[in-house]
Design an enzyme around this catalytic site. Structure first.
Site, PDB file in Angstrom:
ATOM      1  N   SER A 136      -1.969   9.190 -15.614  1.00  0.00           N
ATOM      2  CA  SER A 136      -1.024   9.303 -14.254  1.00  0.00           C
ATOM      3  C   SER A 136       0.253   8.811 -14.432  1.00  0.00           C
ATOM      4  O   SER A 136       1.045   9.124 -15.439  1.00  0.00           O
ATOM      5  CB  SER A 136      -1.678   9.106 -12.865  1.00  0.00           C
ATOM      6  OG  SER A 136      -1.075   9.454 -11.717  1.00  0.00           O
ATOM      7  N   HIS A 178      -1.098  15.216 -13.312  1.00  0.00           N
ATOM      8  CA  HIS A 178      -1.640  16.147 -12.110  1.00  0.00           C
ATOM      9  C   HIS A 178      -1.307  17.428 -12.049  1.00  0.00           C
ATOM     10  O   HIS A 178      -0.692  17.931 -11.014  1.00  0.00           O
ATOM     11  CB  HIS A 178      -1.383  15.405 -10.800  1.00  0.00           C
ATOM     12  CG  HIS A 178      -1.838  13.890 -10.846  1.00  0.00           C
ATOM     13  ND1 HIS A 178      -3.233  13.630 -10.467  1.00  0.00           N
ATOM     14  CD2 HIS A 178      -1.293  12.745 -10.801  1.00  0.00           C
ATOM     15  CE1 HIS A 178      -3.401  12.136 -10.467  1.00  0.00           C
ATOM     16  NE2 HIS A 178      -2.085  11.879 -10.873  1.00  0.00           N
ATOM     17  N   GLU A 205      -5.331  16.947 -14.336  1.00  0.00           N
ATOM     18  CA  GLU A 205      -6.315  15.761 -14.200  1.00  0.00           C
ATOM     19  C   GLU A 205      -7.518  16.040 -15.083  1.00  0.00           C
ATOM     20  O   GLU A 205      -7.828  17.001 -15.516  1.00  0.00           O
ATOM     21  CB  GLU A 205      -6.715  15.786 -12.594  1.00  0.00           C
ATOM     22  CG  GLU A 205      -5.608  15.383 -11.631  1.00  0.00           C
ATOM     23  CD  GLU A 205      -6.123  15.269 -10.377  1.00  0.00           C
ATOM     24  OE1 GLU A 205      -7.235  15.557  -9.875  1.00  0.00           O
ATOM     25  OE2 GLU A 205      -5.154  15.236  -9.458  1.00  0.00           O
TER      26      GLU A 205
END
Lengths: 282, 282
Positions: A136, A178, A205
């Site tokens: 992330s 994401h 993800e």
């Protein structure tokens, strides 16, 4: 923050950006592969949880990596820029075979570590063979040009993304994460429209790009990696567009890669890799 | 439901899919251009509101088109498949210089009109020079292969889209609408992965593709049109993928077009068109 020169006779470590929300318990393929890369039982991993504002992020990853059989793992947090000059922390980074950045806010990483001896050391260690991964926000920070924040949506507008300098392990690509889950194609395209030299890498993800020392990217995980190659861009209206204007971009090449497929960042060629073997019937 | 043959010496009318939510009052560029195409004060437009479940959709577009100076406009609804064989309705379609499908649910259009004399007549009239436009569901219905419904997200999974036969004015492209606003790239890519021969056209809201008789597409409106050309696809894993699996697609070409830019569906070349002239400073 340009990439460190790779010392003669050595090769760069792998760079492993992950799209966030990687599976941690039930078949954690991405983390397992990162652990194997770093040496398995002999691995020595430093976790940097600085992007996160949760106090237990570091200890959580310590447990996860221990569970996966890592020989030695230490969470190393940085609360101030002075921490990023501190001798013991530098020493600890110097011992690691792998460095892992957790998720959170990538601007916390860049504001805390940017331009410090720790950032410089991580670049040098990666150039000498230490593997660096991140999930992330921890994925975004890895490259030289980092998406700091932006708007959702699949078509780009001139102001839909804001870039900031990242850690600079490489300048060959711009990461977004994401990717499917937060609809980020538009902001990645906007980032490439500013300057099409880099390759855009959009990570879903639970999906990672394992980037080899030779700059071939291998996909691992349950989602897909969207590779945007603007190298043959015919036209971009970015220079004439106002902030909220849609942007015209002609001639983008896009590859949607899933686990087993590869992309060579040097030659900019995609391959289905192990996918060419038909799936076993069941 | 293949496209009608264009009679000797005639040319097809324009096909005008709109991405939904087109501006109707303040600078309604798309509708104005459609009206001009159909003859302005001499235009005779039939509005088909059958996709919509709101009872005032037809009369609303009657007012809008009247306001824009259209000579004659009639809303023609179809409540049953028998309505789509009815003589007066066929006669009214036969008089029109333009036909316009409103938004709603494209399956209402395909279930009510598919295979009826009205559908056949609209194809024949378009082949003889009548212009046919539609917004949202009314855009989706225009092509031979129609996206009936699907999942959101920018990366494709094998089951992320369901196709159905559309009205079949052309088989050169597959339309998706509300494109940026509803994050529909993944389902458009999935549709192309089934069979890459068609071009994918993703229309943002308040944005239209004005497709000339020679199959050059001109963009109008405030958003962008995403053109996906899978003609050079190197690899698709669609045939091996289970329904929820992500799909690997290598070698897609994408163009993001804004008002003024064009794409030739015949030669598959994009042009910045009038955008090449730099914007006036202000």
């Amino acid at each position: 923050m340009s990439p460190s020169r790779i010392p003669d006779g050595e090769q760069r470590g792998w760079i492993v950006p992950i799209g966030g929300a990687e599976e941690k318990e039930n078949d954690p393929r991405i983390l397992e592969r990162f652990v194997a890369l770093c040496g398995g039982a002999d691995a020595d991993i430093v976790v940097i949880p600085t992007a996160s504002q949760l106090s237990d992020t570091g200890s959580r990853y310590e447990s996860i990596f221990t569970e996966l059989g890592v020989g030695r793992v230490t969470a190393l947090d940085f609360d101030t820029r002075r921490d990023a000059e501190e001798r013991n922390r530098l020493k600890r980074i110097g011992e690691a075979s792998g460095i892992f950045f957790t998720g959170g806010n990538q601007l916390r990483l860049s504001t805390m570590l940017g331009g410090t001896p720790i950032a410089q050391l991580i670049r040098a260690r990666n150039a000498s063979g230490v593997h660096v991964g991140g999930t992330s926000a921890g994925a975004s920070i890895l490259s030289e040009h980092m998406i700091a924040f932006g708007k959702e949506g699949s078509s780009p507008t001139a102001g839909s993304v804001r870039l900031a300098p990242g850690l600079g392990l490489t300048n060959r690509f711009v990461i977004d994460q994401h990717f499917r889950q937060r609809d980020r194609l538009g902001r990645l395209l906007a980032a490439l429209a500013y300057n099409p030299y880099a390759v855009g890498i959009g990570l879903d993800e639970d999906t990672a790009a394992f980037i080899r020392p030779d700059n071939t990217l291998e996909v691992e995980g349950s989602g897909s990696v969207t590779v945007v190659d603007a190298g043959n861009l015919q036209f971009s209206s970015m220079a004439q567009a106002d902030e909220d204007d849609p942007v015209c971009l002609l001639g983008l090449t896009i590859h949607i890669l899933i686990a087993g497929a590869t992309f060579n960042l040097q030659t900019r060629t995609a391959s289905a890799g192990t996918l060419i073997t038909p799936k076993q019937t069941h």
